[in-house]
Design an enzyme around this catalytic site. Structure first.
Site, short mmCIF file in Angstrom:
data_model
loop_
_atom_site.label_atom_id
_atom_site.label_comp_id
_atom_site.label_asym_id
_atom_site.label_seq_id
_atom_site.Cartn_x
_atom_site.Cartn_y
_atom_site.Cartn_z
N ASP A 69 41.58 18.01 43.31
CA ASP A 69 41.04 18.81 44.42
C ASP A 69 39.52 18.83 44.33
OD1 ASP A 69 40.93 20.60 46.52
OD2 ASP A 69 41.24 22.37 45.24
N GLU A 90 35.38 16.01 47.15
CA GLU A 90 34.57 15.42 48.25
C GLU A 90 33.25 14.86 47.76
OE1 GLU A 90 36.24 18.29 48.36
OE2 GLU A 90 37.85 17.45 49.57
N ASP A 119 42.60 22.69 53.42
CA ASP A 119 42.77 24.13 53.67
C ASP A 119 42.95 24.46 55.14
OD1 ASP A 119 42.50 24.28 50.98
OD2 ASP A 119 40.44 25.04 51.01
C1 GLC Z 1 40.90 24.51 47.33
C2 GLC Z 1 42.13 23.69 47.63
C3 GLC Z 1 43.35 24.56 47.57
C4 GLC Z 1 43.43 25.23 46.20
C5 GLC Z 1 42.15 26.00 45.92
C6 GLC Z 1 42.11 26.57 44.49
O1 GLC Z 1 40.67 25.43 48.33
O2 GLC Z 1 42.05 23.03 48.86
O3 GLC Z 1 44.51 23.81 47.81
O4 GLC Z 1 44.52 26.09 46.14
O5 GLC Z 1 41.02 25.16 46.08
O6 GLC Z 1 42.24 25.58 43.55
#
Ligand code: GLC
Length: 798
Positions: free
Chosen positions: A405, A408, A483
């Site tokens: 995650d 980017e 998200d």
């Molecule tokens: C980001 C991710 C989400 C995750 C969060 C905490 O917002 O997109 O899926 O739960 O981080 O790790």
């Protein structure tokens, strides 16, 4: 974003007269008076690459996206010189290059225009960037439509839109928001029933304008790098997509469990909470294969550590979850906490593996752990080191999948939400700034993760999921759309995004079911599950800052709907697995938008909701509250309403009535749909039969069934089983032939054949030419059990 005033627009520059050309095996070079060179390479008869330089020479050729293992080959390549142009001809297309200005036009062999340059290649000297903005503009035909481009949250047909490609953490994004998490600079154009594709392989920030600025012009440009694009000729959209997917690479088969249902939340902790959740799935008998641990499992958000208060014995927990059929997937982010007592940080520091600012120090930014440094995944040595970090998680603790995650890369509390542009990257030996490496960073992280998990999971298959991705990331990882929000509009967006990702080569994708931000109503959650089980990746996830989002957080009817649809997904696992096999072998998208299915029908060009799941199942989600059904469009062919059995012929709009526990699902006539029994998780049951749902057709139809050991690599050595079913129906006969290939012995010996809509009363049944005895007890006219493998089944009224 840079404004025009800052840019000090100096005007566009254009290639001048062509001075001559030279040919070199598969490439033709055209030189102009003003130092421009155009190199056209024929990779296949329908795949041409166009590369331009304004410097008089080309820089080193390097791409992260292109699959180097792909094979090329063309049948014809002829170059001729005419009065005003040069002509390159393959066995599929003709490419003309104008002598006066290097403009291109592409036609098919009948002279039908596919694509031609408006201004064509041009560039702007940007003193702001200290280099060129490279631009291309193409004329657009009347009635032209545009598809593809990865995860864009816009109407399926991009005509009239301008989109931006810059990987971006977009919490709670909205419809038409630009840019999003993924960068897939690939689009499909369709006009006069012919489709073509353009892949602009440039990792700088790019823009595509689909007749937004000017009605008859499509353009694309990049804030650096080369004008370097691939032209793919169809004319079938399916050929464009498979060629693009072949060019940028295909994944390996995932473990079958990864196609099951996954449950996630930010965050399930401590251990007792995790067990409560998994226990509840089993108690309510809602199938589930994977449970996710979000950032709170770590010690202070330090990757590769555990919070021992919450998870005192992770190995034991993971093993016990595994006994109950749950695979544990954990999150790993790129930010490494600056902490001299943290081994990962120390190792990266010792090895000098973090990204650096142009003026020397390591790039420092805030993410979940606070101040972090960030590994440079574009350096092969860093990727190898990163891969090695997974040893304990995978080999020792037994984690089965990794979730990447924030790649980017996301940085908090800064305006651009990412690294400063001067940050340096290795780019596999082509040192560059973040302007060039930004869009590829997430993919290189996922790639390194994949290498690590694969190495330590061996001989089992790895499972990786990423948020950010550039074209070609599908070789290493699945993805989700980031998200999203618990709203009806986001359900519409999710449906489009998944179809779009599928035709953009990145089919193994899903949305956060129910929505990540905010709280879905029970009805919205139910409608989302009903769609989500038809997405290649199927996971409920939520931010946890509102109410709960497990199926039992809602009313009992929502629990029942969830169970019903997740059970359907588990029954359809062999069908879905076969879709995946077609994707990895032939690049066939798992979800097919209607326009892909029937591009000749103009009605499909603006459809967004209906799609084909695989080759034979048409799905149309319910996207509004209080619906008793919906209007929808059925494409060409005859279709069985899955719920009522009624046959409807296509190329028409219709009202389909559905109850709350249904959405419109239609099966293409002639289809043979394989089904497994419902299991609570993949591998729970040792079953001795498979069901084949046979939907009668007057005529012929082929279906397939791919199976293997469901994990491991033996399928690469021929240990798979691929059945092709050929159905042939006439007024008094139904014949189903089965052709098998591969060395895998399926574990079941019985076929339960469910006959749908047989138009005659059965008098005789022959299995492999032997007459089968039956009475009304063993055969009720609908379900027939054959207790051996068969090559021909003949059911007759005669
Ligand atoms: C980001 C991710 C989400 C995750 C969060 C905490 O917002 O997109 O899926 O739960 O981080 O790790």
């Amino acid at each position: 974003m840079i404004t025009n005033t800052e840019l000090e627009y100096k005007g566009d520059l254009f290639p001048s007269k062509v001075t001559g050309f030279s040919k070199d095996v598969d490439s033709v070079y055209f030189n102009t008076d003003n130092n421009v060179i155009l190199k056209i390479t024929v990779l296949r008869d329908s795949l041409l690459r166009f590369r331009y330089t304004t410097k008089g020479y080309f820089s080193k050729d390097f791409s992260y996206a292109i699959d180097k293992t792909q094979s090329h080959g063309f049948n014809a390549l002829e170059v001729t010189e005419e009065k005003n142009h040069y002509q390159i001809q393959t066995s599929k297309v003709i490419c003309k290059v104008q002598k006066a200005d290097l403009r291109i036009s592409l036609t098919d062999l009948d002279g039908q225009l596919i694509l031609d340059d408006e201004k064509g290649f041009h560039w702007e000297e940007s003193y702001h960037f200290g280099g060129n903005i490279v631009k291309m503009s193409k004329a657009s035909r009347d009635g032209e439509s545009f598809y593809g481009m990865g995860d864009k949250a816009s109407h399926a047909n991009l005509k009239g839109k301008r989109v931006e490609n810059w990987a971006m953490d977009q919490y709670a994004f909205h419809k038409d928001q630009e840019p999003l998490y993924k960068v897939v600079p690939f689009y499909i154009g369709l006009h006069h029933k012919e489709a073509y594709g353009i892949f602009f392989d440039n990792t700088f920030r790019t823009f595509f304008d689909f007749c937004h600025e000017r009605r008859n012009v499509t353009s694309f440009w990049a804030e650096g790098g080369e004008m370097n694009y691939y032209f793919i000729y169809g004319p079938a959209m399916s050929d464009v997509v498979t060629t693009y997917t072949h060019l940028t690479g295909k994944p390996e088969m995932p473990p079958l469990w990864a196609l099951g249902y996954h449950q996630c939340k930010w965050s399930y902790f401590p251990e007792s909470k995790v067990r409560e959740i998994t226990g509840k799935f089993r108690e309510l008998r809602i199938p589930c294969d994977a449970i996710y641990l979000d950032i709170d499992y770590m010690d202070g958000f330090r990757c590769f550590t555990w919070n021992k208060d919450y998870f005192p014995d992770p190995k034991k927990m993971v093993a016990e979850l595994a006994e109950d059929g749950f695979k544990t997937v954990v999150i790993i982010d790129p930010g490494i906490k600056i902490d001299k007592d943290y081994w990962v940080y120390q190792e990266a520091l010792d090895k000098d593996y973090f990204c650096k600012r142009a003026d020397g120090p390591y790039m420092k930014g805030k993410v979940w752990p606070g101040e972090c440094n960030f590994p440079d995944y574009t350096n092969p040595a860093v990727r190898e080191w990163w891969a090695g970090l997974f040893k304990e998680l995978i080999s020792d603790i037994g984690v089965k999948g990794v979730w990447n995650d924030m790649n980017e890369p996301a940085v908090m509390e800064v305006p651009g939400k990412t690294f400063p542009m001067d940050v340096r990257h290795d780019y596999d030996g082509n040192p560059c700034s973040h302007r060039k490496a930004h869009n590829i960073y997430g993919t290189q992280m996922a790639r390194a993760t994949y290498e690590g998990v694969k190495q330590f999971a061996y001989p089992k298959r790895p499972f990786i999921i990423t948020r950010s991705a550039y074209s070609g990331a599908q070789k290493y990882t699945s993805s989700w759309t980031g998200d999203n929000v618990a709203s009806w509009e986001h359900l519409w967006i999710a449906n489009i995004q998944m179809q779009r990702m599928s035709i953009s080569g990145m089919g193994f994708t899903g949305s956060d079911i129910g929505g990540f931000a905010e709280q879905p109503s029970g009805e919205l959650y139910a409608r989302w599950i009903q769609l989500g089980v038809f997405h290649p990746f199927c996971r409920t996830h939520s931010s946890g800052d509102h109410g709960d989002q497990e199926p039992w957080s809602f009313d009992v009817d929502v629990i029942d709907i969830t169970r019903k649809f997740v059970e359907l997904r588990y029954q359809l696992l062999p069908y879905l697995y076969t879709m995946f096999w077609e994707y990895i072998n032939d690049g066939v998208p798992m979800l097919k938008p209607l326009v892909y299915f029937d591009q000749e029908d103009p009605q499909t060009h603006y459809r967004t909701d209906e799609f084909l799941f695989g080759n034979h199942i048409l799905v149309c989600p319910i996207l509004e509250p209080n619906a008793q059904g919906r209007r929808m469009y059925l494409p060409i062919g005859n279709w069985y309403n899955y719920w009522t059995g009624e046959v409807v012929s296509g190329r028409k709009e219709l009202w389909v009535k559905t109850d709350y526990d249904q959405i419109p699902i239609f099966i293409k006539e002639g289809a043979i749909i394989p089904k497994y029994p419902v299991q609570q998780y993949v591998g729970e049951l040792q079953f001795d039969e498979i069901s084949l749902d046979v939907y009668f057709k007057l005529g012929k139809e082929n279906s397939s069934l791919y199976e293997d050991a469901q994990d491991g690599y033996d399928y690469n050595k021929g240990r798979y089983s691929l059945s092709t079913f050929r159905l042939k129906g006439s007024e008094k006969n139904l014949i189903v032939q089965q052709f098998k290939e591969g060395k895998y012995e399926v574990p079941y010996g019985k076929y339960r054949i469910n006959l749908h809509a047989l138009p005659f009363k059965v008098k005789r049944i022959y299995v492999d030419n032997e007459r089968a005895e039956f009475d009304t007890v063993s055969f009720d006219g609908k379900t027939l059990v054959i207790d051996k493998d068969f090559t021909e089944l003949h059911i007759t009224a005669e």
